[in-house]
Scaffold this motif. Structure first.
Motif, short mmCIF file in Angstrom:
data_model
loop_
_atom_site.label_atom_id
_atom_site.label_comp_id
_atom_site.label_asym_id
_atom_site.label_seq_id
_atom_site.Cartn_x
_atom_site.Cartn_y
_atom_site.Cartn_z
N ASN A 78 -46.08 106.53 -38.71
CA ASN A 78 -44.52 106.93 -39.39
C ASN A 78 -44.22 107.78 -38.68
O ASN A 78 -43.33 109.12 -39.23
CB ASN A 78 -45.32 107.29 -40.64
N LEU A 108 -45.22 110.85 -37.50
CA LEU A 108 -45.41 112.10 -38.16
C LEU A 108 -45.63 113.46 -36.48
O LEU A 108 -45.94 114.20 -36.27
CB LEU A 108 -46.69 112.25 -39.03
N ALA A 129 -37.02 109.65 -42.63
CA ALA A 129 -37.00 110.16 -44.04
C ALA A 129 -37.49 109.04 -45.38
O ALA A 129 -38.36 108.12 -45.38
CB ALA A 129 -36.41 111.32 -44.45
N SER A 130 -36.17 107.49 -44.86
CA SER A 130 -35.81 106.97 -45.81
C SER A 130 -37.49 105.82 -45.01
O SER A 130 -37.14 104.28 -45.43
CB SER A 130 -34.52 106.25 -45.67
N ARG A 155 -40.04 106.93 -43.72
CA ARG A 155 -41.21 107.39 -44.22
C ARG A 155 -41.58 106.69 -45.32
O ARG A 155 -42.31 106.42 -46.17
CB ARG A 155 -41.16 108.33 -43.96
N SER A 156 -40.39 106.59 -46.72
CA SER A 156 -41.02 106.64 -48.11
C SER A 156 -40.71 104.69 -47.90
O SER A 156 -41.29 105.04 -49.49
CB SER A 156 -39.60 106.74 -48.93
N MET A 160 -49.33 106.96 -46.97
CA MET A 160 -50.38 107.92 -46.87
C MET A 160 -51.27 108.85 -47.14
O MET A 160 -50.44 109.49 -47.17
CB MET A 160 -49.69 108.78 -44.73
N ALA A 210 -36.93 110.79 -52.85
CA ALA A 210 -36.45 110.53 -52.23
C ALA A 210 -35.80 108.84 -51.82
O ALA A 210 -35.20 108.07 -51.77
CB ALA A 210 -37.66 110.05 -50.90
N LEU A 260 -44.85 105.16 -53.99
CA LEU A 260 -43.41 104.70 -52.97
C LEU A 260 -43.11 103.15 -53.37
O LEU A 260 -42.65 102.57 -52.29
CB LEU A 260 -43.68 105.54 -51.07
#
Lengths: 246, 239, 216
Positions: A52, A54, A76-77, A79-80, A84, A108, A156
Motif C-alpha cells: 500500500n 507505506l 489515499a483513495s 489505500r482506502s 492494514m 476517506a 474500509l
C-alpha cells in the motif's frame, strides 16, 4: 486464470544504503490467504508495506487491480481499499473504539456518520467486542485492541487485508483470540497477506506460504507442500528452529 | 541595617491610582489573550509545516523559529516599533502612523510572533512524540495528509500539550510587561507610574505582583481541571 | 540606509555589549550555586525547608523579570539603608529571579536520574553522600546540560531589561546612539543581528548537546 489482485514486478527497496528488498517479482490472487514468513530482517514487513506504498520503493512497481502504485494519482483513495493491521495496533488513543473505526469510512470514503456507525457495530459484533464500542483503546486488553484494529481495517470494506505481525506484541492467551478472528476472516474468503511467526496459524489457515530471506523470496509453495517438503536449506533450517520452539 | 517605610495601602483605592490600576489590569489581560490566540494559530501552522516532507517548507519553519527565538523580545519590540514603519512604502507608512493605539498594535504583533516560535517548537516536539505507527495506520486507511493531521495527530498532540499551551499564555502574560517600554499602559507601567507619583513603591509593585500571581494561580488551577476533563480514559498521565 | 553610523559609534556600542556579557556572566556565576541550594531544598523531605523553597520559586516564576527588577531597584536601597548603585540593584534582581529558573532545571535533572540508581549505589556499599556525588550528580549534570545552556542564553537575552533602569548595556547604548543620530533603522537592525549571532551560537550548542545526549 484471472488477473492477480496484487502484482509485484522487479521491486527493490533501500533504507539508506541497506537493500531491504532485492528485485522481487510475485503476485497474489483474490480470495487467497498467504502467509509471509522468514527470519527477522528478511524484508517481509517491508514487502507488506510496499503493497500500500507505506514504503516509497525506489525500483520496480506494484500493481493493485492493474493500477500502478508508482503512478497512482491518488494514493489515499487506493489505500482506502486495503485494510492494514499493525503489530502495535496503532489505534488512535484519543478516540473511542467506535470513532477509531468510523474515522476513515467517513472521511476517506464519504460515508454518513449513521451508516459508518451501524457498520462499525456489526464489525465489532463479528470480532466479539461490541460491548467495548464506547471505550478508549487504553481501557481494553491487548487482544481486544487488536481485534478492534481488525474491525477498523474491515470497516474500509477492503478488497485486501494486510497483517504485519499482528500477534507478536501479545500475550499467549490473547494471541488465540486474535488468530481466531483472522481465521474466520480467511474462511469468509477475504484476500489476506499475513506476516507472522505463528506457524500453527499458517499451517491451518493459509493457502500458500512465501518464505523470505535477505530481501528475496527464497521459496513459495502451497501450505501443505511447504511444511511437508520445504525445498531450500534455509527454509528447512527456519522451520526446524521455529517448530522446535513450539 | 534600617528599614524605614510608611505604609499607605488605602491610597491604592483613590483616584487617579485606582483608575490606573483598572486600566493596567484590563490592558494586560486583553493584550495577553489576543496575543495568545494569534500565537497559537501561527505557532500551529509553523510547527506543522516543519513536520512536512517538503524541504522548503521545513526550512521556512526552522528559519522562523530560530529568528524569533534568538533575538531578545525587547529588541524585537523596538524593531517593530521604531524600524518596521520606516521599512514600509511611503503611503503605507502614513496609514500605519494614522492607526489608533500604535503601541498596543505593535505590542500585539511582537508578542504574537515571538510566542508563535515557542509554540511551534512545542508543537513539533509534541508531534514527534507521537509513534510513527500512528501515521502509518492513518495513511493505510486512506486518509489524506491533511486529514491525518486534522483528525489523528493534532487532536492527540493537543491533549499532550495542554500544559505547555497554558504555560505559553503565562509566558505572554508576563512578557506583556515589557511593552511598557513602548508606551503600552499595562499593569507594570501603572505600578511604575504610581511609584513615581507617590513614592510608595511597595504598595504600587504589590498591586502588579498580586495581579500576576493570582492570574498565574488561576490559570494553573484551571488547566489542572481541564487536563483532568480531557484526560484520555485508560492512559496514565506521564509524570 | 547609512551603515557608517555604526562604524562611527562602534566603540561605544561594544562597551555596551561588554556590559551585557559581564552582567550575564555574573548572574550565571551567582545564580547557579544559589539555585543548587534551593533545588536541594525543593526535594528535601523536611517540609519546613521544602515549602519556603517552593514558595520562593513559584513567586519568582509567576512575576515578570521587569517587575522584579523594579522591586529590587526600589527595595534594595531601602533595606540596605543607602544607595548601592544601579548595577548592584539590577544584579541582585537578576540573580534572585534567574536562580528560580535554574532551580527547576537542576531539580528535574536530579529527578531524571531515578531512585534505582541511588539504590544501586547504596547496595554496593557507598554512602548516601558518595552515591550523590559519584553516581547521581554526574548523570544529572549531563542530563541538564542542554537546558542549562539554553537558560544561559535566556539570561543573556534578559539582560536587555536592564535598559529600563538606564544601565548602559548593549540595548541601552544602542538606544542612546539612536537618540543622538536619529538612525533607528540601522542601529536596531545591528543590535538585532548581534543578539541573534550570540544567542544562535548558544542555542546551537545546546541543540548539539541534546543530540549527543539522545545518542548515548
Amino acid at each position: 486464470m484471472s488477473d492477480p489482485l496484487v502484482d509485484i514486478r522487479d521491486l527493490s527497496l533501500w533504507y539508506e544504503k541497506f537493500k531491504a528488498l532485492d528485485n522481487i517479482s510475485t503476485s497474489f490472487t483474490a480470495g487467497k490467504c498467504v502467509v509471509i514468513c522468514g527470519p527477522s530482517g528478511s524484508g517481509k514487513s517491508s514487502l507488506l508495506r510496499c503493497v500500500n506504498r507505506l514504503e516509497d520503493f525506489q525500483e520496480g512497481d506494484v500493481y493493485f487491480e492493474g493500477q500502478s502504485l508508482r503512478e497512482c494519482p491518488n494514493i489515499a483513495s487506493l489505500r482506502s481499499n486495503i485494510g492494514m493491521v499493525f503489530q502495535h495496533f496503532e489505534l488512535y488513543p484519543h478516540m473511542t473504539i467506535l470513532d477509531n473505526i468510523t474515522l476513515a469510512p467517513r472521511h476517506a470514503k464519504g460515508k454518513s456518520k449513521a451508516d459508518a456507525e451501524a457498520h462499525a457495530l456489526t464489525l465489532l459484533e463479528r470480532v466479539d467486542i461490541v460491548d467495548q464500542a464506547h471505550k478508549h483503546p487504553a481501557e481494553l486488553s491487548g487482544g481486544q485492541q487488536q481485534r478492534a484494529a481488525i474491525a477498523r481495517a474491515l470497516a474500509l470494506e477492503p478488497k485486501l487485508m494486510l497483517f504485519d505481525e499482528p500477534t507478536s506484541a501479545l500475550d499467549p492467551e490473547m494471541i488465540v483470540e486474535v488468530l481466531r478472528a483472522m481465521r474466520d476472516l480467511a474462511n469468509d474468503g477475504m484476500t489476506m497477506l499475513v506476516v507472522t511467526h505463528e506457524m500453527g496459524f499458517a499451517r491451518e489457515v493459509s493457502d500458500e506460504i512465501v518464505f523470505m530471506d535477505e530481501g528475496k523470496i527464497v521459496e513459495r509453495k502451497e501450505t501443505n507442500d511447504f511444511f511437508s517438503n520445504p525445498h531450500s536449506k534455509r527454509a528447512q533450517d527456519f522451520l526446524d528452529r521455529i517448530l522446535m520452539k513450539i | 541595617m534600617t528599614f524605614k517605610y510608611d505604609f499607605d495601602w488605602p491610597m491604592l483605592l483613590e483616584d487617579p491610582y485606582k483608575e490606573w490600576i483598572i486600566e493596567g489590569v484590563t490592558t494586560t489581560i486583553y493584550l495577553s489573550l489576543l496575543a495568545w490566540v494569534i500565537a497559537l494559530t501561527i505557532g500551529i501552522i509553523i510547527g506543522t509545516i516543519r513536520m512536512t516532507r517538503s524541504p522548503w517548507l521545513r526550512f521556512i519553519g526552522t528559519a522562523y523559529v530560530e529568528f524569533f527565538r534568538n533575538i531578545p523580545l525587547l529588541v524585537q519590540l523596538f524593531v517593530w516599533f521604531f524600524v518596521f514603519p520606516l521599512m514600509l512604502p511611503h503611503d503605507w507608512m502614513l496609514s500605519w502612523n494614522r492607526l489608533p493605539h500604535i503601541p498596543f498594535i505593535t505590542a500585539l504583533l511582537a508578542l504574537s510572533l515571538f510566542t508563535a516560535a515557542r509554540v511551534a517548537e512545542h508543537i513539533r516536539s509534541g508531534i514527534s512524540s507521537i509513534p510513527k505507527g500512528q501515521f502509518d495506520a492513518a495513511r493505510s486507511s486512506g486518509l489524506t495528509e491533511v486529514q491525518i493531521y486534522r483528525y489523528v495527530i493534532i487532536p492527540y498532540a493537543f491533549r499532550v500539550m495542554i500544559p505547555t499551551i497554558a504555560s505559553e499564555f503565562l509566558t505572554i502574560f508576563k512578557n506583556s510587561a515589557l511593552t511598557l517600554t513602548i508606551g503600552v499602559s499595562e499593569i507594570t507601567s501603572s505600578a511604575k507610574a504610581i511609584e513615581a507619583w507617590s513614592f510608595h513603591g511597595i504598595e504600587a509593585y504589590s498591586v502588579a505582583s498580586v495581579t500576576y500571581m493570582t492570574t498565574t494561580a488561576t490559570v494553573v488551577l484551571f488547566m489542572g481541571w481541564l487536563e483532568h476533563r480531557l484526560r484520555i480514559p485508560g492512559l496514565i498521565a506521564k509524570k | 540606509m547609512d551603515w557608517s553610523v555604526i562604524a562611527t559609534h562602534l566603540p561605544f556600542l561594544m562597551k555596551g555589549l561588554w556590559m551585557s556579557v559581564k552582567l550575564a556572566t555574573l548572574v550565571v556565576i551567582f545564580a547557579f550555586p544559589l539555585a543548587c541550594l534551593i533545588a536541594v531544598g525543593r526535594i528535601s523531605s523536611r517540609s519546613w525547608i521544602r515549602y519556603p523553597s517552593a514558595i520562593f520559586v513559584n513567586t519568582m516564576r509567576s512575576n515578570p523579570l521587569i517587575l522584579i527588577v523594579f522591586w529590587f531597584f526600589f527595595l534594595v536601597p531601602i533595606i540596605i539603608g543607602r544607595p548601592v548603585g544601579d548595577f548592584a540593584s539590577v544584579m541582585i534582581g537578576f540573580i534572585v529571579f534567574f536562580s528560580a529558573y535554574f532551580t527547576e532545571i537542576i531539580r528535574s535533572g536530579i529527578q531524571s536520574v531515578g531512585r534505582n540508581q541511588i539504590q544501586a549505589g547504596l547496595s554496593t556499599g557507598l554512602t548516601y553522600f558518595q552515591t550523590m556525588r559519584m553516581i547521581v550528580l554526574p548523570q544529572a549534570l549531563r542530563n541538564m546540560m542542554p537546558a542549562l545552556i539554553t537558560e544561559c542564553v535566556i539570561v543573556f537575552q534578559g539582560t536587555t531589561i536592564a535598559y529600563v533602569v538606564g544601565l548602559r548595556e548593549f540595548l541601552n547604548s544602542t538606544f542612546l546612539i539612536t537618540e543622538i543620530t536619529l538612525r533607528p533603522a540601522e542601529l536596531y537592525t545591528f543590535a538585532a543581528i548581534v543578539y541573534f549571532v550570540v544567542c544562535f551560537a548558544g542555542s546551537s550548542l545546546a541543540r548539539q548537546m541534546e543530540k549527543r545526549k539522545v545518542r548515548t
